[in-house]
Motif scaffolding. Structure first.
Motif, PDB file in Angstrom:
ATOM      1  N   ASP A  68     -36.989  89.143  60.803  1.00 22.74           N
ATOM      2  CA  ASP A  68     -37.550  87.745  61.135  1.00 22.74           C
ATOM      3  C   ASP A  68     -38.358  87.343  59.642  1.00 22.74           C
ATOM      4  N   PHE A  69     -38.605  88.402  58.750  1.00 24.90           N
ATOM      5  CA  PHE A  69     -39.432  88.051  57.587  1.00 24.90           C
ATOM      6  C   PHE A  69     -39.063  88.358  56.066  1.00 24.90           C
ATOM      7  N   ALA A  70     -38.026  89.223  56.254  1.00 27.48           N
ATOM      8  CA  ALA A  70     -37.377  89.798  54.838  1.00 27.48           C
ATOM      9  C   ALA A  70     -36.521  88.691  54.243  1.00 27.48           C
ATOM     10  N   PRO A  71     -36.311  88.884  52.628  1.00 26.03           N
ATOM     11  CA  PRO A  71     -35.323  87.847  51.999  1.00 26.03           C
ATOM     12  C   PRO A  71     -34.189  87.941  52.649  1.00 26.03           C
ATOM     13  N   GLY A  72     -33.254  87.177  52.842  1.00 29.29           N
ATOM     14  CA  GLY A  72     -32.010  87.309  53.368  1.00 29.29           C
ATOM     15  C   GLY A  72     -31.800  87.686  55.001  1.00 29.29           C
ATOM     16  N   LYS A  73     -32.864  87.281  55.738  1.00 27.11           N
ATOM     17  CA  LYS A  73     -32.739  87.586  57.034  1.00 27.11           C
ATOM     18  C   LYS A  73     -31.716  86.895  57.745  1.00 27.11           C
ATOM     19  N   GLU A  74     -31.218  85.521  57.080  1.00 27.48           N
ATOM     20  CA  GLU A  74     -30.268  85.192  57.866  1.00 27.48           C
ATOM     21  C   GLU A  74     -28.767  86.085  57.859  1.00 27.48           C
ATOM     22  N   GLN A  75     -28.645  86.810  56.772  1.00 29.88           N
ATOM     23  CA  GLN A  75     -27.454  87.610  56.932  1.00 29.88           C
ATOM     24  C   GLN A  75     -27.790  88.839  57.711  1.00 29.88           C
ATOM     25  N   TRP A  76     -29.016  89.355  57.895  1.00 26.48           N
ATOM     26  CA  TRP A  76     -29.270  90.371  58.717  1.00 26.48           C
ATOM     27  C   TRP A  76     -29.230  90.006  60.137  1.00 26.48           C
ATOM     28  N   ILE A  77     -29.442  88.656  60.633  1.00 25.96           N
ATOM     29  CA  ILE A  77     -29.320  88.074  62.010  1.00 25.96           C
ATOM     30  C   ILE A  77     -27.752  88.014  62.406  1.00 25.96           C
ATOM     31  N   ALA A  78     -27.268  87.578  61.047  1.00 26.33           N
ATOM     32  CA  ALA A  78     -25.581  87.164  61.324  1.00 26.33           C
ATOM     33  C   ALA A  78     -24.833  88.664  61.753  1.00 26.33           C
ATOM     34  N   ASP A  79     -25.394  89.861  61.181  1.00 22.94           N
ATOM     35  CA  ASP A  79     -24.966  91.108  61.154  1.00 22.94           C
ATOM     36  C   ASP A  79     -25.396  91.910  62.466  1.00 22.94           C
ATOM     37  N   TYR A  80     -26.165  91.523  63.131  1.00 20.74           N
ATOM     38  CA  TYR A  80     -27.373  92.197  63.970  1.00 20.74           C
ATOM     39  C   TYR A  80     -26.586  92.892  65.188  1.00 20.74           C
ATOM     40  N   GLY A  81     -25.574  92.127  65.504  1.00 17.98           N
ATOM     41  CA  GLY A  81     -24.765  93.126  66.650  1.00 17.98           C
ATOM     42  C   GLY A  81     -23.535  94.018  66.135  1.00 17.98           C
ATOM     43  N   VAL A  82     -23.660  94.206  64.902  1.00 15.67           N
ATOM     44  CA  VAL A  82     -22.447  95.213  64.504  1.00 15.67           C
ATOM     45  C   VAL A  82     -22.872  96.115  63.522  1.00 15.67           C
ATOM     46  N   GLY A  83     -22.122  97.041  63.354  1.00 17.50           N
ATOM     47  CA  GLY A  83     -22.215  98.257  62.203  1.00 17.50           C
ATOM     48  C   GLY A  83     -23.592  98.916  62.216  1.00 17.50           C
ATOM     49  N   THR A  84     -24.131  99.047  60.720  1.00 16.99           N
ATOM     50  CA  THR A  84     -25.251  99.523  60.629  1.00 16.99           C
ATOM     51  C   THR A  84     -26.541  99.080  61.148  1.00 16.99           C
ATOM     52  N   HIS A  85     -26.684  97.654  61.477  1.00 19.00           N
ATOM     53  CA  HIS A  85     -27.517  97.054  62.194  1.00 19.00           C
ATOM     54  C   HIS A  85     -27.737  97.341  63.621  1.00 19.00           C
ATOM     55  N   PHE A  86     -26.365  97.549  64.466  1.00 18.44           N
ATOM     56  CA  PHE A  86     -26.486  97.975  65.652  1.00 18.44           C
ATOM     57  C   PHE A  86     -27.036  99.590  65.873  1.00 18.44           C
ATOM     58  N   GLU A  87     -26.506 100.346  64.815  1.00 18.14           N
ATOM     59  CA  GLU A  87     -26.741 101.686  65.013  1.00 18.14           C
ATOM     60  C   GLU A  87     -28.210 101.821  64.481  1.00 18.14           C
ATOM     61  N   SER A  88     -28.728 100.972  63.767  1.00 17.18           N
ATOM     62  CA  SER A  88     -30.333 101.102  63.413  1.00 17.18           C
ATOM     63  C   SER A  88     -30.770 101.143  64.806  1.00 17.18           C
ATOM     64  N   ARG A  89     -30.533  99.886  65.653  1.00 16.81           N
ATOM     65  CA  ARG A  89     -31.325  99.799  66.738  1.00 16.81           C
ATOM     66  C   ARG A  89     -31.069 100.941  67.906  1.00 16.81           C
ATOM     67  N   LEU A  90     -29.852 101.482  67.678  1.00 16.21           N
ATOM     68  CA  LEU A  90     -29.476 102.571  68.682  1.00 16.21           C
ATOM     69  C   LEU A  90     -30.747 103.711  68.188  1.00 16.21           C
ATOM     70  N   ALA A  91     -30.768 103.925  66.813  1.00 14.54           N
ATOM     71  CA  ALA A  91     -31.652 104.933  66.666  1.00 14.54           C
ATOM     72  C   ALA A  91     -32.966 104.890  67.148  1.00 14.54           C
ATOM     73  N   HIS A  92     -33.539 103.487  66.867  1.00  9.93           N
ATOM     74  CA  HIS A  92     -34.802 103.051  67.395  1.00  9.93           C
ATOM     75  C   HIS A  92     -35.149 103.305  68.964  1.00  9.93           C
ATOM     76  N   VAL A  93     -34.074 102.696  69.610  1.00  9.26           N
ATOM     77  CA  VAL A  93     -34.234 102.939  71.028  1.00  9.26           C
ATOM     78  C   VAL A  93     -34.264 104.481  71.630  1.00  9.26           C
TER      79      VAL A  93
END
Length: 136
Positions: A30-55
């Motif tokens: 929501d706040f970091a520079p480049g958040k648009e790219q983070w949101i675009a990649d949100y469901g794949v790769g390291t972003h998805f695995e990051s959320r898996l670790a959190h959950v």
């Protein structure tokens, strides 16, 4: 000794750390520079695995707290108590392993060991509680 108290303490510690990690993920989304790219990649790769670790970190923290409470309040056999407590603690290798994969590129060995440990812990506790005979 592995009696359940360590599971409760480790569970609350993990809950705290993975909640903070969740806030970091919110910042990145929501706040970091480049958040648009983070949101675009949100469901794949390291972003998805990051959320898996959190959950899984939060889930396994709560499971450890529950295991600790059961072990402290039911007079189960010492062997069942030690093994259940130890395997539940070892289960927390799973979310740590997922993070290690994302951050360090480590193979998923810890993910598998943690997942198997948690499953065996839950199975062992199930049978120990099932066999428990309440004395009144």
């Amino acid at each position: 000794m592995l009696t359940g108290k360590g599971n409760i303490a480790a569970g609350f510690l993990f809950l705290t750390l993975f909640m903070l990690y969740g806030f970091a993920l919110i910042y990145l989304r929501d706040f970091a520079p480049g958040k648009e790219q983070w949101i675009a990649d949100y469901g794949v790769g390291t972003h998805f695995e990051s959320r898996l670790a959190h959950v899984h970190g939060n889930l396994f923290a709560l499971i450890n707290i529950a295991v600790g409470l059961v072990l402290l309040h039911l007079p189960l056999p010492r062997t069942a108590t030690r093994w259940t407590a130890g395997l539940a603690l070892a289960g927390m290798l799973m979310p740590l392993g997922i993070l290690a994969e994302v951050v360090l590129g480590v193979p998923p060995l810890f993910v598998i060991l943690g997942g198997v440990s948690m499953v065996f812990s839950m199975g062992w506790l199930t049978f120990a509680v099932w066999r428990y005979k309440e004395v009144r």
